[in-house]
Design a protein around this motif. Sequence first.
Motif, mmCIF file in Angstrom:
data_model
loop_
_atom_site.group_PDB
_atom_site.id
_atom_site.type_symbol
_atom_site.label_atom_id
_atom_site.label_comp_id
_atom_site.label_asym_id
_atom_site.label_seq_id
_atom_site.Cartn_x
_atom_site.Cartn_y
_atom_site.Cartn_z
ATOM 1 N N THR A 48 -15.289 32.893 -13.908
ATOM 2 C CA THR A 48 -14.710 32.064 -14.738
ATOM 3 C C THR A 48 -15.643 30.244 -14.286
ATOM 4 O O THR A 48 -15.038 29.802 -13.044
ATOM 5 C CB THR A 48 -13.590 31.423 -13.889
ATOM 6 N N ASP A 50 -15.209 26.831 -14.841
ATOM 7 C CA ASP A 50 -13.847 26.446 -15.624
ATOM 8 C C ASP A 50 -13.732 25.536 -14.197
ATOM 9 O O ASP A 50 -12.948 26.241 -12.843
ATOM 10 C CB ASP A 50 -12.941 26.391 -16.537
ATOM 11 N N VAL A 55 -7.352 25.216 -13.295
ATOM 12 C CA VAL A 55 -7.961 25.795 -13.775
ATOM 13 C C VAL A 55 -7.538 26.407 -11.672
ATOM 14 O O VAL A 55 -7.611 27.219 -11.224
ATOM 15 C CB VAL A 55 -9.267 26.244 -13.946
ATOM 16 N N TYR A 59 -5.526 29.057 -8.684
ATOM 17 C CA TYR A 59 -6.616 29.134 -8.195
ATOM 18 C C TYR A 59 -5.903 28.999 -6.334
ATOM 19 O O TYR A 59 -5.882 30.309 -6.033
ATOM 20 C CB TYR A 59 -8.181 29.368 -7.594
#
Length: 93
Positions: A48, A50, A55, A59
Amino acid sequence: MQRELGKFSPKYGGSANGHNGIKSIIECLKSDKFHRLRIGIGRPPSHTDDRSHEVVSSYVLGALTRSEKEVLLNEVFPKSKDEAIRLGITETK
């Protein structure tokens, strides 16, 4: 600053750096003068690429994996407790 899972660092005072929980504590205490023990949770998976707010927030607020829980329970928390006692952040009982 992002820290690798399990890395921790002490800090005394300073701003919340966007951390809402710390902002709340500062508001309640009417001061930023308190000890903190910051514990790293790592980064989103490398596939990922990003780093958008969505995002990263997903997370940070997401569930820990079984292996992450094991690292925290067996390694990080015992060391963090020892460090907090060493710094005088908490009392021994």
